[in-house]
Design an enzyme around this catalytic site. Sequence first.
Site, PDB file in Angstrom:
ATOM      1  CE1 TYR A  67      -4.281   1.446   0.309  1.00 34.95           C
ATOM      2  CE2 TYR A  67      -3.177   2.982   1.786  1.00 34.95           C
ATOM      3  CZ  TYR A  67      -4.270   2.633   1.017  1.00 34.95           C
ATOM      4  OH  TYR A  67      -5.350   3.483   0.936  1.00 34.95           O
ATOM      5  CG  ASN A 157     -14.803   2.352   3.731  1.00 31.88           C
ATOM      6  OD1 ASN A 157     -14.172   2.076   2.725  1.00 31.88           O
ATOM      7  ND2 ASN A 157     -14.696   1.646   4.846  1.00 31.88           N
ATOM      8  CB  VAL A 186     -16.292   2.583  -0.286  1.00 34.20           C
ATOM      9  CG1 VAL A 186     -16.094   1.582  -1.406  1.00 34.20           C
ATOM     10  CG2 VAL A 186     -16.189   3.996  -0.813  1.00 34.20           C
ATOM     11  NE  ARG A 208     -23.920 -11.567  -2.525  1.00 30.24           N
ATOM     12  CZ  ARG A 208     -22.811 -10.967  -2.096  1.00 30.24           C
ATOM     13  NH1 ARG A 208     -22.517 -10.960  -0.811  1.00 30.24           N
ATOM     14  NH2 ARG A 208     -21.996 -10.377  -2.951  1.00 30.24           N
TER      15      ARG A 208
END
Length: 248
Positions: A67, A157, A186, A208
């Site tokens: 990151y 977020n 987010v 799902r």
Amino acid sequence: MPFFPTRRLFSAFANRAVVYAHHGDPTTVLTALTYRPLPPPAKNTLNVRFLLAPINPADLNVIEGVYPAKPDIRHDLASSGLGSVETPVYVGGNEGVARVAEVGEGVQGLKEGDWVIMTRPQVGTWCTSRNMGVDDVEKVPRVEGLSQVHAATMTVNPPTAYNMLQDYTRLEEGDWVVQNGANSAVGQAVIQIAASRGLKTLNFVRPRENLQDLVTQLQGLGATKVLTYDALSDKALRKEIKEWTGGK
């Protein structure tokens, strides 16, 4: 989104932190470190005790070393060994909510018991307590309905969602926004902010078993349409989207 419930998890210890001495797989490099009590805060600083700190995907990327943002290295947690000059460490965690435990000379507008969030990135929030500069925190208003979870998750977020809707293009009431990963933290913030501005959202999620439950949840937040990625292979979808958006 998982959390470190710092007040309960570490209540039996003086001070503890989740740390790592080098980057790598979080399942192998992370360890818990007990560290010495904080000294009284210096001028223009305050000691805080964390109440709740989330685990964001980006936190794991930081630990892995992939990151862009890098945390401060700590060598003040112990006099020897892990957390000392001999073996400095990083403390995990980027956001969280803390309670002010003690204020130093010159600190204005904050007192013991106030909630604060971090304004400086990568300070290391997966710990029980730490010393912070007064300019590195922001007081959280204690208003009805604002929980520790809300406060602990408001600096990553929601601002990301707001910036995407505000800074990259001009959106007017009635415009449509398309997003994938709509059930992420987010993504859910995008739905809520968009709905508050009169924007409509077309939201894609993975298929799902409990899909209808997820659709109902996102619609409850203000989602206009929720589809799975499988719908993209349906040639009729293009016509449907034109009908929904008025030909846009």
